[in-house]
Design a protein around this motif. Structure first.
Motif, mmCIF file in Angstrom:
data_model
loop_
_atom_site.group_PDB
_atom_site.id
_atom_site.type_symbol
_atom_site.label_atom_id
_atom_site.label_comp_id
_atom_site.label_asym_id
_atom_site.label_seq_id
_atom_site.Cartn_x
_atom_site.Cartn_y
_atom_site.Cartn_z
ATOM 1 N N THR A 24 5.671 -44.395 46.812
ATOM 2 C CA THR A 24 5.522 -42.976 47.091
ATOM 3 C C THR A 24 6.785 -42.485 47.774
ATOM 4 O O THR A 24 7.689 -43.273 48.082
ATOM 5 N N CYS A 32 2.516 -50.811 50.017
ATOM 6 C CA CYS A 32 2.936 -49.433 49.779
ATOM 7 C C CYS A 32 4.372 -49.301 50.263
ATOM 8 O O CYS A 32 4.695 -49.716 51.383
ATOM 9 N N PRO A 91 2.209 -48.134 40.433
ATOM 10 C CA PRO A 91 2.046 -46.681 40.324
ATOM 11 C C PRO A 91 2.956 -45.931 41.292
ATOM 12 O O PRO A 91 3.240 -46.403 42.401
ATOM 13 N N THR A 146 -0.046 -41.166 36.619
ATOM 14 C CA THR A 146 -0.388 -41.711 37.935
ATOM 15 C C THR A 146 -1.879 -42.020 38.002
ATOM 16 O O THR A 146 -2.708 -41.133 37.801
ATOM 17 N N VAL A 154 3.357 -42.291 43.272
ATOM 18 C CA VAL A 154 2.641 -41.096 43.723
ATOM 19 C C VAL A 154 3.616 -40.200 44.481
ATOM 20 O O VAL A 154 3.868 -40.405 45.670
ATOM 21 N N ARG A 214 -5.498 -43.131 47.410
ATOM 22 C CA ARG A 214 -5.061 -43.909 48.565
ATOM 23 C C ARG A 214 -3.931 -43.216 49.311
ATOM 24 O O ARG A 214 -3.910 -43.200 50.547
ATOM 25 N N ILE A 255 2.002 -49.685 45.625
ATOM 26 C CA ILE A 255 2.192 -48.265 45.314
ATOM 27 C C ILE A 255 3.531 -47.801 45.850
ATOM 28 O O ILE A 255 3.893 -48.087 46.996
ATOM 29 N N ALA A 309 -4.639 -44.699 42.904
ATOM 30 C CA ALA A 309 -3.405 -44.676 43.692
ATOM 31 C C ALA A 309 -3.230 -43.319 44.370
ATOM 32 O O ALA A 309 -2.831 -43.238 45.542
#
Length: 308
Positions: free
Chosen positions: A111, A83, A133, A169, A135, A176, A109, A173
Motif C-alpha cells: 500500500t 504489509c 495485492p 485489487t 491497495v 484490511r 499487501i 486486501a
C-alpha cells in the motif's frame, strides 16, 4: 433495603493485530506518525520495521525507537513483512516498488500514502505480482513539517483516508487496509483514482501552489517593501507562509505527477480571480459580498465536519 449491585462488564478482549509485521518505507512526517500510532495501538501490527534511503534518517529512526527494526534497505525491510507501506515522495514510488515487490512474500499487501493516485498506480503497475495485492491509499492529513521527528500518533484522528483500489485489487486486501486506517482514527472512503486526483487538485494541490506563488511574489518585491511584508504580515499571509514551509521535493513531485488535474483547476481559479478583479474594478459590491459569503459557508462546513 440494599441497592442492587450494578452489573459488571468484562473488559473487551484485545484485538488480534491486523498484520504480523508492518514495514513502513520512509519514516517522514506521515510514515513516522503511522509508526508512532502503531506503537500505541497493538491491534495494528505485532512488529514494526522501517527504513529510509538516507542513512541520517535511519539513524534518527533508531534514536527515536520508531520501530522494532530499522533496516538498511527497502528490500530488507519488506522481505518478512505482511504489509509494506510506501511513504516516500510520489516521484520515488515506482523505483521503491521495483525494489520491494520481488522480495515480498506471497499474500503480503503493498500500500502507499501518496497524494497523486493515477500516477502512482501507473508507476507501480509494471512491477506488480498476482500474489501481492496493491491497495492505493491517501491519508488526507499532515502539516508543513517533515522528517522522522515531526510525526505524532494522533495525526490521522477524524481525518479522511481516500482509497483508490483498482479493479484487480482483492476485496479482502482492501478491507484490511481500510481497517488499518480506521484503527488509526481515520475515516475512509473509496473513489476512482482520476476523481481522487481532481478532488485533491482543488482542496490541496492548488492551495499549496498559490501559497508558494504568493510567498515568491512577496520575496520578489523591492527590499524595503519585502521587509515591511515580513514585519507587518497579517494572519492571512502567515497562513500562506505556513503552507509554503512544506517539503519542496514532495510538492515538486505532486505538481508534476498531477499536472493535468492541477492545471485544470488553476485555469478555473484564474477565471474566477479575473471575475473578482472585474468586480473590484467596477465596484460590483454584490458580487464581492457573494464570494465572501460563499467562503464563509465553506469554512462553517469544515468546522461542522471537524476538518478545520
Amino acid at each position: 433495603m440494599t441497592s442492587p449491585t450494578p452489573p459488571t462488564h468484562e473488559p473487551s478482549p484485545p484485538r488480534e493485530p491486523l498484520f504480523g509485521t508492518l514495514a513502513v518505507i520512509g519514516p517522514g512526517h506521515i510514515g513516522s506518525s503511522v509508526l508512532r500510532r502503531a506503537r500505541l495501538e497493538p491491534a495494528l501490527a505485532g512488529r514494526l520495521v522501517t527504513t529510509d534511503a538516507s542513512a541520517e534518517v535511519r539513524q534518527i529512526a533508531r534514536t527515536l525507537a520508531l520501530a522494532d527494526e530499522v533496516a538498511d534497505t527497502a528490500a530488507d525491510a519488506a522481505r518478512a513483512a505482511d504489509c509494506v507501506m510506501l511513504c516516500v515522495p510520489v516521484g520515488a514510488m515506482g523505483a521503491v516498488a521495483a525494489e520491494v515487490l520481488p522480495v515480498m512474500k506471497p499474500g503480503a499487501i503493498l500500500t502507499d500514502v501518496g497524494s497523486t493516485k493515477a500516477s502512482i498506480i501507473a508507476d507501480i503497475a509494471p512491477y506488480l505480482r498476482d500474489d501481492v495485492p496493491f491497495v492505493p491509499a491517501h491519508p488526507m492529513a499532515g502539516r508543513e513539517f517533515s522528517g522522522p521527528d515531526s510525526g505524532f500518533p494522533t495525526l490521522f484522528e477524524n481525518r479522511w483516508c481516500l482509497m483508490t483500489p483498482t479493479p484487480d485489487t482483492p476485496d479482502d486486501a482492501i478491507a484490511r487496509i481500510q481497517a488499518l486506517w480506521e484503527r488509526m482514527g481515520a475515516r475512509t472512503r473509496r473513489m476512482d483514482a482520476a476523481h481522487h486526483d481532481k478532488v485533491c487538485a482543488i482542496v490541496s494541490h492548488l492551495p499549496h501552489l498559490l501559497a508558494f506563488t504568493i510567498c515568491g511574489t512577496a520575496d520578489d518585491l523591492a527590499e524595503e517593501t519585502r521587509s515591511e511584508v515580513l514585519d507587518f504580515a497579517a494572519s492571512g499571509f502567515r497562513d500562506f507562509t505556513r503552507i509554503a514551509a512544506s517539503n519542496p521535493v514532495m510538492w515538486r513531485d505532486i505538481f508534476l505527477n498531477n499536472r493535468e488535474a492541477l492545471l485544470e483547476m488553476l485555469a478555473r481559479f484564474t477565471e474566477d480571480a479575473q471575475a473578482m478583479a472585474r468586480a473590484i474594478r467596477w465596484g460590483d459590491a454584490e458580487f464581492i459580498v457573494d464570494r465572501v459569503e460563499r467562503g464563509r459557508r465553506i469554512r462553517r462546513s469544515l468546522l461542522e465536519n471537524q476538518q478545520a
